[in-house]
Design an enzyme around this catalytic site. Structure first.
Site, PDB file in Angstrom:
ATOM      1  N   ASN A  64       0.878  -1.173   0.000  1.00 31.11           N
ATOM      2  CA  ASN A  64       0.000   0.000   0.000  1.00 31.11           C
ATOM      3  C   ASN A  64       0.912   1.219   0.000  1.00 31.11           C
ATOM      4  O   ASN A  64       1.462   1.597   1.032  1.00 31.11           O
ATOM      5  CB  ASN A  64      -0.892  -0.042   1.247  1.00 31.11           C
ATOM      6  N   GLU A  95      -8.123  -5.728   5.278  1.00 33.78           N
ATOM      7  CA  GLU A  95      -7.980  -5.364   3.865  1.00 33.78           C
ATOM      8  C   GLU A  95      -6.744  -6.013   3.238  1.00 33.78           C
ATOM      9  O   GLU A  95      -6.756  -6.382   2.073  1.00 33.78           O
ATOM     10  CB  GLU A  95      -7.920  -3.844   3.730  1.00 33.78           C
ATOM     11  N   ARG A 127     -11.888  14.140   8.531  1.00 31.61           N
ATOM     12  CA  ARG A 127     -12.634  14.626   7.363  1.00 31.61           C
ATOM     13  C   ARG A 127     -14.064  14.973   7.756  1.00 31.61           C
ATOM     14  O   ARG A 127     -14.661  14.298   8.594  1.00 31.61           O
ATOM     15  CB  ARG A 127     -12.657  13.560   6.264  1.00 31.61           C
ATOM     16  N   HIS A 132     -13.048   2.211   0.129  1.00 28.15           N
ATOM     17  CA  HIS A 132     -13.056   1.133   1.143  1.00 28.15           C
ATOM     18  C   HIS A 132     -13.755  -0.104   0.590  1.00 28.15           C
ATOM     19  O   HIS A 132     -14.255  -0.932   1.342  1.00 28.15           O
ATOM     20  CB  HIS A 132     -13.809   1.531   2.430  1.00 28.15           C
ATOM     21  N   ARG A 141      -2.555  -2.171  -3.445  1.00 31.39           N
ATOM     22  CA  ARG A 141      -3.782  -1.411  -3.236  1.00 31.39           C
ATOM     23  C   ARG A 141      -3.732  -0.178  -4.136  1.00 31.39           C
ATOM     24  O   ARG A 141      -2.781   0.597  -4.083  1.00 31.39           O
ATOM     25  CB  ARG A 141      -3.892  -0.977  -1.777  1.00 31.39           C
TER      26      ARG A 141
END
Ligand code: ADP
Length: 399
Positions: free
Chosen positions: A7, A384, A241, A180, A91
């Site tokens: 990632n 993940e 966020r 996601h 990813r």
């Protein structure tokens, strides 16, 4: 047999070496982090079965970072060429309208990911850096791109299209992409078996509540709506966020607040959400502040829960019948107060959490609703990296 999962971010690379046949709760064989790439000081941390190695030195490029990580792994007999690694899974944040499924990486795939940079100007270039460096260092292993948007590629148009001028939207590729996706797919695909239900007849809501947070409505294996949009800024209130806000706020901040677009971007992505209201984005700290009766923390928490309930309500209507509501990711798996408050007082909709089950520690998938709750409430830990490892191994096995 292992997969290497990468990632790659703009100044960091996270990686794991994972057995794709491992359980969701199993620790990876190796996990590592290259930090502060391009800064005066850098750091490579590698956790392996015998402990942890830390190398502090400047890391000018992604290539140097990955080489340093591989050097540490080689010295432990855990190097990618020493182990039976059958696939490297990358990813990739934005697959646009191009990619839904994991893709074997050849030059044309890298070019297509590059063409999608306007949709993810911060993420896709960093993902490409990771891909290029890893392909150069490990040319004999198949590399596979797994897209964060992939699961949501076929959202129904009514959920994906924004009500803004169609010509402008089309020209700028503006639509809801969702993010996601790997986690929403991984978690939602486990729920039917946990409830002994047919996946083709299971309607569910997945709440991925980490530092970033998103939710999805999944009907019979297919997502029908999700809270993130063109970018991961939309939807739920997150650690830093803002989630959904009136878009007019951006004009107001520009015209009346005298802020530049970059300042507003930073404000809404990094200085807002729970942190913007309370000063902290970690829910453990937020909880401690609430216990100390800090009013800002209390406000942040209430705004977070209120927004979560708005989405749960609207997805219940979108689905018509809901069989399961599932919590996952750091907050969703660990914070029993968030779970309780998100679903408090919804008995008339068939949702009843068991306080005792909800208080159980996070040690795997579990049902936390009462036996007579019509809608089952679950906690299913996400993983993940394992999901990417599995997808990459599957694509590589087809070669
Ligand atoms: P991401 O992958 O988005 O960085 P994670 O899914 O790892 O996020 O979630 C990280 C967040 O989970 C932390 O910021 C923290 O708020 C929350 N978290 C982790 N452990 C706990 C815990 N025991 N109790 C409450 N919140 C927790």
């Amino acid at each position: 047999m292992y997969s290497l999962v990468i990632n790659s971010g703009s100044s960091s690379i996270k990686f794991q070496i994972v057995d794709p046949n491992a359980g969701a709760a199993d620790a990876p064989l190796v996990s590592g982090l290259v930090e502060q790439i391009g800064e005066p000081s850098g750091c490579v941390t590698v956790k392996h079965p015998d402990g942890k190695e830390v190398a502090q030195k400047p890391i000018p490029t992604h290539k140097v970072g990955l080489q340093e990580a591989f050097r540490i792994l080689d010295s432990k007999g855990l190097g990618p060429t020493q182990l039976d690694i059958t696939a490297v899974g990358h990813r990739v944040v934005h697959g646009g309208m191009v990619f839904s499924e994991p893709e074997l990486i050849v030059d044309e795939v890298v070019e297509k990911i590059r063409e999608l940079i306007p949709l993810a100007p911060l993420h896709n270039p960093a993902n490409i850096d990771g891909i290029e460096v890893a392909r150069e260092l490990l040319p004999d292993i198949p590399h596979v791109a797994v897209f964060d948007t992939g699961f949501f590629r076929h959202l129904p148009p009514a959920a994906a299209v924004y009500a803004i001028n169609a010509e402008v939207a089309g020209k700028n590729q503006i639509r809801r992409y969702g993010f996601h996706g790997t986690s929403h797919e991984f978690v939602s695909s486990q729920v039917p078996a946990l409830l002994d239900r047919d996946p083709a007849h299971t309607r569910q809501i997945v709440l991925h509540l980490g530092n970033g947070a998103s939710c999805s409505a999944v009907a019979n294996g297919q997502p029908i709506d999700t809270s993130m949009g063109l970018t991961p800024l939309a939807g739920l209130v997150m650690g830093t966020r803002c989630g959904d806000i009136d878009p007019g706020i951006i004009f107001h901040l520009t015209r009346q607040g005298g802020m530049s677009i970059d300042e507003i971007d930073n404000l809404l992505n990094r200085q807002s959400g729970v942190k913007g209201l309370s000063g902290v984005n970690d829910f453990r700290q937020l909880r401690a502040m609430i216990e100390d009766e800090n009013q800002d923390a209390w406000m942040a928490y209430n705004v977070y829960i209120n927004q979560l309930r708005r989405y749960i309500g609207s997805y219940m209507i979108a689905l018509g019948r809901v069989d399961a509501i599932t919590f996952t990711a750091g907050v969703g798996e660990n914070d029993r107060f968030v779970r309780r408050d998100a679903l408090d007082n919804l008995e008339m909709y068939g949702i009843k959490i068991s306080d005792e089950r909800n208080a159980m520690p996070n040690d795997g998938p579990r049902i936390i609703s009462t036996d007579d709750s019509a809608v089952k409430v679950l906690v299913v830990p996400t993983n993940e990296e394992l999901a990417i490892a599995q997808k990459a191994a599957k694509v590589a096995a087809r070669m």
